[in-house]
Design a protein around this motif. Structure first.
Motif, short mmCIF file in Angstrom:
data_model
loop_
_atom_site.label_atom_id
_atom_site.label_comp_id
_atom_site.label_asym_id
_atom_site.label_seq_id
_atom_site.Cartn_x
_atom_site.Cartn_y
_atom_site.Cartn_z
N ARG A 165 0.83 -1.21 0.00
CA ARG A 165 0.00 0.00 0.00
C ARG A 165 0.86 1.25 0.00
O ARG A 165 0.58 2.23 -0.70
CB ARG A 165 -0.93 0.00 1.22
CG ARG A 165 -2.18 -0.85 1.04
CD ARG A 165 -2.87 -1.12 2.37
NE ARG A 165 -3.18 0.08 3.14
CZ ARG A 165 -4.32 0.78 3.05
NH1 ARG A 165 -5.26 0.39 2.19
NH2 ARG A 165 -4.53 1.83 3.81
N ARG A 166 1.93 1.24 0.77
CA ARG A 166 2.83 2.40 0.82
C ARG A 166 3.49 2.62 -0.54
O ARG A 166 3.68 3.77 -0.97
CB ARG A 166 3.88 2.20 1.91
CG ARG A 166 3.30 2.17 3.32
CD ARG A 166 4.38 1.94 4.35
NE ARG A 166 5.27 3.10 4.42
CZ ARG A 166 6.51 3.04 4.87
NH1 ARG A 166 7.03 1.89 5.27
NH2 ARG A 166 7.26 4.13 4.90
N HIS A 167 3.87 1.54 -1.19
CA HIS A 167 4.46 1.63 -2.53
C HIS A 167 3.50 2.34 -3.49
O HIS A 167 3.88 3.29 -4.18
CB HIS A 167 4.77 0.21 -3.02
CG HIS A 167 5.13 0.12 -4.47
ND1 HIS A 167 6.41 0.30 -4.93
CD2 HIS A 167 4.37 -0.12 -5.57
CE1 HIS A 167 6.43 0.18 -6.25
NE2 HIS A 167 5.21 -0.09 -6.66
N HIS A 168 2.25 1.89 -3.53
CA HIS A 168 1.26 2.49 -4.44
C HIS A 168 0.95 3.94 -4.05
O HIS A 168 0.75 4.79 -4.93
CB HIS A 168 -0.01 1.65 -4.44
CG HIS A 168 0.15 0.32 -5.10
ND1 HIS A 168 0.41 0.19 -6.46
CD2 HIS A 168 0.08 -0.94 -4.61
CE1 HIS A 168 0.50 -1.10 -6.76
NE2 HIS A 168 0.31 -1.80 -5.67
N ALA A 169 0.89 4.20 -2.74
CA ALA A 169 0.62 5.56 -2.29
C ALA A 169 1.72 6.52 -2.74
O ALA A 169 1.44 7.65 -3.17
CB ALA A 169 0.48 5.60 -0.77
N ALA A 170 2.97 6.08 -2.65
CA ALA A 170 4.09 6.94 -3.06
C ALA A 170 4.00 7.31 -4.54
O ALA A 170 4.22 8.46 -4.92
CB ALA A 170 5.42 6.23 -2.77
N ILE A 171 3.66 6.34 -5.36
CA ILE A 171 3.54 6.61 -6.80
C ILE A 171 2.40 7.57 -7.06
O ILE A 171 2.54 8.52 -7.85
CB ILE A 171 3.36 5.30 -7.58
CG1 ILE A 171 4.61 4.42 -7.43
CG2 ILE A 171 3.10 5.58 -9.06
CD1 ILE A 171 4.45 3.03 -7.99
N ALA A 172 1.26 7.34 -6.41
CA ALA A 172 0.11 8.24 -6.60
C ALA A 172 0.44 9.66 -6.15
O ALA A 172 0.08 10.64 -6.81
CB ALA A 172 -1.10 7.70 -5.82
N ILE A 173 1.15 9.79 -5.04
CA ILE A 173 1.56 11.11 -4.55
C ILE A 173 2.43 11.82 -5.58
O ILE A 173 2.24 13.01 -5.86
CB ILE A 173 2.29 10.97 -3.19
CG1 ILE A 173 1.29 10.63 -2.08
CG2 ILE A 173 3.07 12.24 -2.85
CD1 ILE A 173 1.92 10.20 -0.78
N GLY A 174 3.37 11.09 -6.16
CA GLY A 174 4.22 11.69 -7.19
C GLY A 174 3.43 12.14 -8.40
O GLY A 174 3.71 13.19 -8.99
N ARG A 175 2.45 11.36 -8.78
CA ARG A 175 1.63 11.70 -9.95
C ARG A 175 0.77 12.94 -9.69
O ARG A 175 0.49 13.71 -10.61
CB ARG A 175 0.76 10.52 -10.34
CG ARG A 175 1.57 9.35 -10.92
CD ARG A 175 0.68 8.18 -11.26
NE ARG A 175 -0.28 8.53 -12.30
CZ ARG A 175 -1.33 7.77 -12.62
NH1 ARG A 175 -1.55 6.64 -11.97
NH2 ARG A 175 -2.14 8.14 -13.58
#
Length: 206
Positions: free
Chosen positions: A102-112
């Motif tokens: 979940r943290r992995h996906h959250a980091a990518i979404a935050i960057g986007r």
């Protein structure tokens, strides 16, 4: 009880969760906030406001629900109101495989989503012990696209985990880091095939 077909049971559960006064009740309440039925949604919204106070506005409550459902693309479409709900996921350092993903996906979404707050959130995770999180942080920096982060990404080319090395290569590619081309090229002989493949792809674009 959450999956109960009885509306009165769901309403009673929402009331009970709201009265707990604990942050752990936020995620199950968030599911109810987008549950079919205006009465259920209104009760969940009231319970969430009771727990969170003025911390979250209406759009952020919707984003909370999308986080609970792991709808990362929808969170990106919501944009800036998603940042704090995503930050809560990224900063939850529970050492489980599920939470790390979940943290992995959250980091990518935050960057986007981007912006100064997004950059601040991502940089705070650059020393995280979990390779999957460092991988997501680098992917997020690549998505964010700030050339000032090139020198932050560079050291990860030497990370001990191949997933992180590959993510660093890919992030530098997205950042158009021509100054790092030589360092990227050194990984052409990396022991990991995925890293070598990323090097070939990125060098062709710099």
């Amino acid at each position: 009880l959450i999956s109960s077909g009885d509306a009165q049971v769901r309403l009673a559960l929402i009331e009970c969760l709201g009265s707990l006064g604990e942050r752990r009740a936020v995620e199950p309440l968030s599911h109810f906030f987008v549950y079919p039925g205006e009465e259920i949604q209104a009760a969940a919204g009231a319970a969430l406001r009771q727990l969170l106070g003025d911390e979250y506005d209406e759009q952020q409550l919707v984003a909370l629900a999308k986080v609970a459902q792991e709808k990362w693309e929808e969170l990106v479409r919501i944009g800036l109101p998603s940042l704090e709900p995503l930050a809560a996921v990224l900063q939850d350092r529970e050492m489980t495989e599920y939470q790390t993903a979940r943290r992995h996906h959250a980091a990518i979404a935050i960057g986007r989503i981007g912006g100064e707050r997004a950059l601040e959130l991502l940089l705070a995770e650059r020393r995280d012990p979990q390779p999957r999180v460092r991988d997501g942080m680098l992917a997020g920096l690549g998505e964010l696209g700030d050339p000032n982060t090139i020198d932050i990404v560079r050291p990860f080319l030497a990370d001990r985990d191949p997933r992180v090395r590959r993510a660093a290569v890919q992030a530098l590619g997205k950042l158009h880091a021509k100054t790092a081309a030589e360092e990227i090229g050194l990984l052409y002989r990396d022991e990991d095939e995925a890293v070598r493949s990323a090097v070939v792809d990125v060098l062709g674009t710099l």
